[in-house]
Design an enzyme around this catalytic site. Structure first.
Site, PDB file in Angstrom:
ATOM      1  CG  HIS A 195      -2.016  -0.818  -2.423  1.00  0.00           C
ATOM      2  ND1 HIS A 195      -1.456  -0.272  -3.550  1.00  0.00           N
ATOM      3  CD2 HIS A 195      -1.388  -1.992  -2.228  1.00  0.00           C
ATOM      4  CE1 HIS A 195      -0.527  -1.092  -4.022  1.00  0.00           C
ATOM      5  NE2 HIS A 195      -0.471  -2.142  -3.238  1.00  0.00           N
ATOM      6  CD  GLN A 197       2.371  -4.659  -3.979  1.00  0.00           C
ATOM      7  OE1 GLN A 197       1.426  -4.075  -3.470  1.00  0.00           O
ATOM      8  NE2 GLN A 197       2.643  -5.929  -3.739  1.00  0.00           N
ATOM      9  CB  CYS A 239      -5.499   4.493  -2.760  1.00  0.00           C
ATOM     10  SG  CYS A 239      -4.570   3.197  -3.542  1.00  0.00           S
ATOM     11  CB  CYS A 265      -0.906   4.839  -4.388  1.00  0.00           C
ATOM     12  SG  CYS A 265      -2.047   5.065  -5.742  1.00  0.00           S
ATOM     13  CD  GLU A 266       2.461   5.658 -11.143  1.00  0.00           C
ATOM     14  OE1 GLU A 266       3.663   5.933 -10.993  1.00  0.00           O
ATOM     15  OE2 GLU A 266       2.009   5.141 -12.179  1.00  0.00           O
ATOM     16  CG  HIS A 267      -2.811   5.382  -9.996  1.00  0.00           C
ATOM     17  ND1 HIS A 267      -2.555   4.046  -9.815  1.00  0.00           N
ATOM     18  CD2 HIS A 267      -2.354   5.688 -11.236  1.00  0.00           C
ATOM     19  CE1 HIS A 267      -1.985   3.549 -10.900  1.00  0.00           C
ATOM     20  NE2 HIS A 267      -1.845   4.518 -11.765  1.00  0.00           N
ATOM     21  CG  HIS A 268      -5.629   7.221  -5.273  1.00  0.00           C
ATOM     22  ND1 HIS A 268      -5.455   5.953  -5.793  1.00  0.00           N
ATOM     23  CD2 HIS A 268      -6.845   7.641  -5.696  1.00  0.00           C
ATOM     24  CE1 HIS A 268      -6.534   5.613  -6.493  1.00  0.00           C
ATOM     25  NE2 HIS A 268      -7.394   6.612  -6.445  1.00  0.00           N
TER      26      HIS A 268
HETATM   27 ZN   LIG Z   1      -4.048   4.379  -5.412  1.00  0.00          ZN
END
Ligand SMILES: [Zn+2]
Length: 229
Positions: A190, A162, A192, A121-124
């Site tokens: 995910h 995704q 996250c 995941c690019e956010h976490h």
């Molecule tokens: Zn994430």
């Protein structure tokens, strides 16, 4: 995903906005956002710098880097980022695709299902993992089956969301196979979502792309029937 109407209420500061985007996993573009100078640096130098900065992160968290178990971690993480889990950022690692004439005149749907997906995941920067199912109808050309897996793998090895991963795989298949008639379904978990935040360990996320003939109900149904969906 966030409803459009609600976003204005929570954007009181930039920090809040960034946090909200991260938790809701919206994404901004189909192309992976890259700096113009992304490949100006050699991989060896990238690994050297990541090692240094990751060591710093661990030290800030209070970890003792003289411990035998921890001292090699910054170097391992740096090597893993560049040569493995994020190697799909670099176009030089893109799988070369060779097209073959479709000698058997097979003009039906070809489905490659249950391709393993390991992404992050690019956010976490925590794992996304699951299965991808891809399909195409030959325009007269075919590619080796293992190339379908390699295309999925290449785009998975990036910081991702995704939805973008799904579309990037579909676009590459269209280009490689010279047809609009491609479909991609990804069913993934995910970390996250499962291990932090709302901690929902039972949920999975399904995303799909249907191009060309796959937009027709009968073709889409045939594809989904092979997947048992
Ligand atoms: Zn994430």
């Amino acid at each position: 995903m966030k409803q459009n109407g609600t976003s204005s209420n929570i954007q009181s500061t930039e920090m809040v906005e960034v946090e909200e985007i991260g938790n809701d996993h919206v994404f901004s573009s189909i192309e992976t956002p890259m700096r113009k100078d992304a490949f100006a640096m050699e991989d060896d130098l990238k690994m050297e710098l990541i090692e240094k900065h990751f060591r710093h992160i661990m030290e800030i968290m209070g970890l003792d880097l003289t411990d035998d178990s921890l001292k090699g971690t910054p170097k391992r993480v740096a090597k893993m980022f560049i040569t493995e889990v994020f190697s799909g950022l670099d176009p030089k690692n893109k799988p070369a695709v060779t097209l073959f004439e479709n000698k058997y005149k097979y003009d039906q749907m070809l489905v490659e299902k249950d391709i393993s997906v390991f992404s992050n995941c690019e956010h976490h920067f925590v794992p996304i993992y699951g299965k991808a199912h891809v399909a195409y109808i030959s325009s007269g050309k075919v590619i080796g089956l293992s190339k379908l897996n390699r295309i999925v793998e290449y785009f998975a090895k990036r910081p991702q969301v995704q939805e973008r991963l799904t579309v990037q795989i579909a676009n590459e298949l269209k280009e490689a196979l010279q047809t609009e008639d491609v479909a991609v379904v990804i069913d993934a978990q995910h970390m996250c979502v499962q291990s932090r935040g709302i901690r929902d360990s039972g949920s999975s996320t399904v995303t799909a792309f249907y191009g060309g003939k796959f937009q027709e109900e009968i073709t889409k149904k045939e594809f989904l029937s092979y997947l048992g969906m």
